[in-house]
Motif scaffolding. Structure first.
Motif, PDB file in Angstrom:
ATOM      1  N   VAL D 169       2.492   3.904   3.945  1.00 45.49           N
ATOM      2  CA  VAL D 169       2.109   3.233   2.703  1.00 45.49           C
ATOM      3  C   VAL D 169       1.136   4.157   1.987  1.00 45.49           C
ATOM      4  N   ASP D 187      -2.568   4.884   3.738  1.00 42.53           N
ATOM      5  CA  ASP D 187      -3.169   3.736   4.395  1.00 42.53           C
ATOM      6  C   ASP D 187      -2.531   3.500   5.756  1.00 42.53           C
ATOM      7  N   THR D 188      -1.234   3.704   5.820  1.00 41.15           N
ATOM      8  CA  THR D 188      -0.523   3.448   7.055  1.00 41.15           C
ATOM      9  C   THR D 188       0.450   4.585   7.284  1.00 41.15           C
ATOM     10  N   ALA D 207      -2.557   1.953  11.260  1.00 42.98           N
ATOM     11  CA  ALA D 207      -3.217   1.662   9.986  1.00 42.98           C
ATOM     12  C   ALA D 207      -4.391   2.608   9.845  1.00 42.98           C
ATOM     13  N   PHE D 212      -1.801  -3.317   8.051  1.00 46.79           N
ATOM     14  CA  PHE D 212      -0.584  -3.513   7.256  1.00 46.79           C
ATOM     15  C   PHE D 212       0.064  -4.852   7.573  1.00 46.79           C
ATOM     16  N   GLU D 216       5.180  -5.185   4.761  1.00 48.29           N
ATOM     17  CA  GLU D 216       5.095  -3.733   4.641  1.00 48.29           C
ATOM     18  C   GLU D 216       5.822  -3.069   5.815  1.00 48.29           C
TER      19      GLU D 216
END
Lengths: 243, 243, 243, 243, 243, 243
Positions: D169, D187-188, D207, D212, D216
């Motif tokens: 992400v 972010d992930t 993460a 998450f 997602e």
């Protein structure tokens, strides 16, 4: 009465002791000590630094390292540097040497510097750690003398002499200063470190065969006391020679 | 007369001793031993192999390893596995534990197998090596019992009990079973390992401050003898419980 | 319907969970966590330093180390300190624990200090890493509480709870919280770390036997979500006890 | 719609993939795989031995090692051989590669031999482990072909293709095949290994920033499934070239 | 006259030499050098630091590290990082490369920075160390050019070109630039490093079989002088290409 | 003409050489060799085993290890065993010593056994590796004599004598047998190993300052030839003494 010891020595008799100063030329103190066929080179090295935990405390440190040349022994021993590190026996011995010698040093009088005592066994025939301690003391005194000569210290940091000897119960009889033939066959083996005032610094006794009785311990401590008095005399004689 | 010890104990008084068997379930012997706030998990593991140098000799081996959990101590100690190896203190202690326990084992009766005594300090407050030896003996007896149960051995290889205690000169007075507050401030510290017949297996004394006199040594050995008799009784009581 | 699990548990049933705080006395946080027969001692140690790369940034750090006592396992495992270093599995697990716990910490609020979470497995029966994460969270909260008590921090750096559980496909059926008997025979093994808001922190799934399908993955994530909600409740209950 | 990715790629777009076989001449399989600027040399080496624990079981083994040339990275990374050992990240990655490739091998059909997959990063720009797995599969197929040619095996031990890709992400949007600019800011981050039947072999999601959500995760798994189908096609195309 | 060399080369003939600059993109200098089938990736990395012993002296440092990919060789060689450290051969070679390249650098003109030359063998067929030195020189020049471009240095620290070649007595005949087939069967093997002024930087000759005579040594030095002149020309040609 | 050497020696003059056999008593060969103030203890140890790669080939092996006592040098050097392994310089030197001595041994005549030459520097003043080679040859001959005495070998495996010396360009003048004062300030340093037939075994020359010209190399080789003839004579004289 005839001796029962392989060497023919009396039960309370040391091996021939020799202490040769200035054996090598770079170290501040350099002594080849022999207890019979056991020969250990003891050097004392001064470094003008202290370990991190002593920074700014106005005190010095004395430490020791111990090694054996690979063929100091009957069969070749693998080199510790090649094996990737010092073994448990080596660490145990060098910790003993370091503690023993620190017991005779006023570390504040020494000032913020380190003296490292390297004890390297050139030839082994039993008693390498006690020979090392006895020789390292003389190397330490010589190293301190160089500090005195260059006015680096104000008072003598040496509090008194330190020497060491092994004793043991061999064939049921307490004997002094075991050689390898005795050491590898004794029931009890004890290393004793004392100062020149007759005080004990370290006592490390191990029952190899049967447990030892209190009266055997007493006899061993008596033998050690006698032997160490003779070793201290030998140290003094060596140090009285011209530097 | 009031005690001068930080804990208020009498000079010849042990800390509260507890010996908890079957503390974990996989090991053949598993003992949590406590000497006051010092807690050591001692497991005995049987392996049907012998070290290379004993192959074909019809004898077994007993060995020990020692470790400390990183936060067993007041400040966190770095994990030895993360540092890349065991330090000198660890090696010295585990060699002592191994030698001590081998002193009570008939290795021919044990047969060609290894018993490893793992002594891991969960919480430290002085005397971890003496607690470890005292607890490891009980774990060893439990492990041997599993061999007996499965008819793997013909006669009991345990020759007698082994226990250990520390003694020292604290504020000029000989005391029994030093805790951390005493241990870090004493003049002389001595670890004594004895068997249940009153024989000495190991004596390791160190003058931390001034050298100790012969009469102090005598007093320390008396204290150790008394303490070890009590520890042997505690071992016996623990072993008398149902398995 | 009868269970097909070796333990007789329902497919979505956790093992008995216990969280015992203040298990040892030196660490700022000390928790013995049990997932059935898996027991892990988790300590949180505060040190007033930061790693070199964080110096002067006003942030703290949270890290983890993992170890197993040699006889935590069915057969004795060699001690990593004796082998000369941590193995790949250990490193992988401690990196996972560290990342997971950092996910619940506001490092600026923590300030320039390090909290080390030592997770030592006393007894292993599958799921040691998930038990470690679940217990380490509680130890971390206790350690942070000591900072609050001494006014060392201005706001609470804990952003929420973190817990972990394993799920897997055993005999073709998705099940929760694998024990060793299941873990060593399952087709798919997945460790899931979540926060108390139902968000995923880490998902690590491995097909041990055949590859797993998307619908199996969905079922596993559902099980994990259920299990972690129960673990978070257990953490909360433990923390509600008087400190 | 304009891309928000640093590279201008669509969210579900792989980097340019190239798979160059026979890159070096000694190895039984030798592939230079590129995912954009990430370049990994994957060699497959056959050795006619098995690890000790597989002796006499009629099965082979597949293992992997991972390394990075010191200047594969933006700043020079210290050489692991010079540092004295492989770090935790390296061990974690090579364990992942080994497990992933073993998932496509019938080890009984392979017979008693080892195939080692060495994955050395020549240039790094994110996704080195997924490129390594994707390339190592092709090297493995080439190595197995040499066994077929010399009639060393009776049936094809390759069960199907294996490929890997990262998803994550980035700026709140799920994207496929992260490059370094994305990887270091996402972010992930999730690495997914799948087979050519659409089954999951490994899922490792972390993460980095916020936790998450389940939706997602679903989107990420969809992206990975699409990307891996393309990578499997690229592998097939490369293998269809004359040997 | 027909050649007696396995490759059919004339006795004074180099293998095909290629020098490919900008082979990877992160390093300040990055060269793939080929001496026939021997291929070495040489990168030059600039770091704005000096080793401790050079701090505050206004001088820089040039150092080298050498490695071999595990399957650069006919049989797989164990990875040094996995073995726990660099072996004696590796250390010897990287010390040689470092000394050789320092011989062409004015370290005061370089300023307080380090250039590390990483020489990694992608494929080995004899002469990896001489190819490494020859390629590392070009990488070094490219790295220095980046310093010039950013006005980090006032004058060119490169004093002249450095190249290296092996010579040896093969089947009784002195030959230039040994490949693996020759290297593993020659009587004498000598690595020669020279500068573009015809001066010797390093000469390392070893009699593998019988001792070599003075007239053989003279012939070998003549061959090396010829070969190095050609290598210096190849370096110059490569460097004349647009950067 | 007055000498320009710090020691006042003529340019082609060796330091005082002494070769003391039977220096220690356990090794099959034990020689203390001195080149002036450089003193190296060389022991030769016979072991009735061969390295794995020679098993069953009817040949023996000769290998060497090199060490320096910590205070052999002007300043204390850290002990390699304490640092965790042998450094690059040590490995390079011991590989040179081993290769050099193997050049004078018929390994088939030696039979399936290993002779290890341990060369430990007691005091260093330049030229430790050349002194080591020169002394190790004598220790090797003594060790082989013990094999002859016990009828363990049928023919003499020693093919001829081996000795070594350093030469260099000091203050622009070629000189023989550099001591530390010269070694640390010379332009070119070359170690030459030759046999008693005037053949070269090893030539290792390094330009420390400016590159050396061909005519300088010729002069250095002449000096080495002269010096080695004298060293071979000294070896012969030492070996002619009663065993």
């Amino acid at each position: 009465m005839t001796s029962t010891r392989p060497s023919g020595r009396a039960n309370d008799q040391l091996r021939a002791v020799s202490i040769e100063r200035h054996y090598t030329r770079h170290a501040e103190g350099s002594v080849l000590v022999s207890f019979g066929d056991t020969k250990v080179l003891c050097t004392a090295s001064i470094e003008e630094r202290v370990p991190p935990w002593l920074r700014g405390k106005g005190e010095g440190w004395v430490t020791a390292e111990y090694g054996m040349l690979p063929r100091a022994t009957t069969d070749r021993t693998q080199r510790e540097a090649a094996r990737g590190g010092q073994g448990g026996r080596t660490m145990e011995i060098q910790r003993l040497i370091g503690r023993s010698l620190r017991a005779c040093v006023d570390r504040a009088a020494l000032g913020e510097r380190v003296i490292t005592l390297d004890c390297d066994v050139i030839q082994a025939d039993g008693g390498t750690r006690t020979a090392a301690i006895t020789g390292a003391y003389v190397a330490l005194v010589d190293a301190v003398a160089t500090l005195t000569k260059r006015n680096a210290i104000k008072r003598n940091p040496i509090l008194g002499a330190i020497a060491a000897v092994s004793v043991g119960v061999y064939n049921g009889v307490p004997v002094l200063d075991l050689d390898y033939a005795e050491d590898s066959n004794c029931d009890t083996d004890m290393n004793v470190v004392m100062n020149d005032g007759g005080g004990f610094i370290e006592v490390q006794g191990t029952a190899e065969g049967h447990a030892f009785r209190r009266d055997e311990m007493d006899a061993l401590l008596d033998l050690a006391t006698k032997g160490i008095a003779e070793l201290v005399a030998a140290q003094r004689a060596a140090l009285e020679d011209a530097p």
